[in-house]
Design a protein around this motif. Sequence first.
Motif, short mmCIF file in Angstrom:
data_model
loop_
_atom_site.label_atom_id
_atom_site.label_comp_id
_atom_site.label_asym_id
_atom_site.label_seq_id
_atom_site.Cartn_x
_atom_site.Cartn_y
_atom_site.Cartn_z
N ARG A 24 -4.20 5.95 3.16
CA ARG A 24 -3.52 4.70 2.80
C ARG A 24 -4.26 4.09 1.61
O ARG A 24 -5.49 3.97 1.65
CB ARG A 24 -3.53 3.73 3.98
CG ARG A 24 -2.79 2.43 3.69
CD ARG A 24 -2.94 1.45 4.84
NE ARG A 24 -2.10 0.27 4.64
CZ ARG A 24 -2.16 -0.83 5.39
NH1 ARG A 24 -3.03 -0.89 6.41
NH2 ARG A 24 -1.38 -1.86 5.14
N TRP B 267 -4.26 0.76 -1.07
CA TRP B 267 -3.72 -0.55 -1.43
C TRP B 267 -3.43 -0.59 -2.92
O TRP B 267 -4.25 -0.16 -3.76
CB TRP B 267 -4.71 -1.66 -1.05
CG TRP B 267 -4.56 -2.07 0.37
CD1 TRP B 267 -3.86 -3.12 0.87
CD2 TRP B 267 -5.13 -1.42 1.52
NE1 TRP B 267 -3.95 -3.17 2.25
CE2 TRP B 267 -4.72 -2.14 2.67
CE3 TRP B 267 -5.93 -0.28 1.67
CZ2 TRP B 267 -5.09 -1.77 3.95
CZ3 TRP B 267 -6.30 0.10 2.96
CH2 TRP B 267 -5.89 -0.64 4.07
N SER C 295 0.84 -1.20 0.00
CA SER C 295 0.00 0.00 0.00
C SER C 295 0.87 1.25 0.00
O SER C 295 2.07 1.18 0.31
CB SER C 295 -0.94 0.00 1.22
OG SER C 295 -0.18 -0.05 2.42
#
Length: 208
Positions: A71, A73, A50
């Motif tokens: 964040r 991925w 990520s």
Amino acid sequence: SAKKALPDIRFTAVQVGDAGRQVVNCGDSKCKVLPDVDSVDTQAVTDGESWYYYEYRQDEKTGRDVLQLKRKWIASGETVLVTEQTPLVTPRGLYISPDGQRVAFWLDGDRNSKNSLTELWVYDAAAGGTKVIAEKIVRPAVLTEPKWNKSSTYLWFIGDNAKPKEDPRPELLLVSIQPASFAVAFPSLPWGDYLADQLPVFDISPDG
């Protein structure tokens, strides 16, 4: 003798050259380039699965830009919000731990004040949450960026704990993750001699 199977080694490397930055993820005897992401003010960091990065969103009520730490991925493109700017604090900086499980960042007070306070926070990928690990720090007293130790259990940075009318007193400040603690380390050493973008090459044992 019988051939031994090679260990499954996986790593993420950042290659920087005249053409720019390239992030490569290696595993299963193959390497592939990771799609990069844009980040505001601070360069994005990755754990190989990520990206952590900053972007703005526009507040619907005020029309102002709000800075968000996110964040994302790589495989799925899914994103989660880690933290965002509020009227009281603004996130800054990204410092990923060597094991890829934690990301440290600052939460600054009033950016327009020369002596505003800041706090050092950590996002834990396994727990999926954030916590403060060092607080009541005056921003101008932070003299270097925080660095992780190899076992991802401590951070350190050089700071100046002198009062305004005193001579500068650079010290090595050690921040523990679990339990969270903040203390001066090795006070007899001349840390003012080491002020630079990079701290001296040394490490701290897991037990401190």
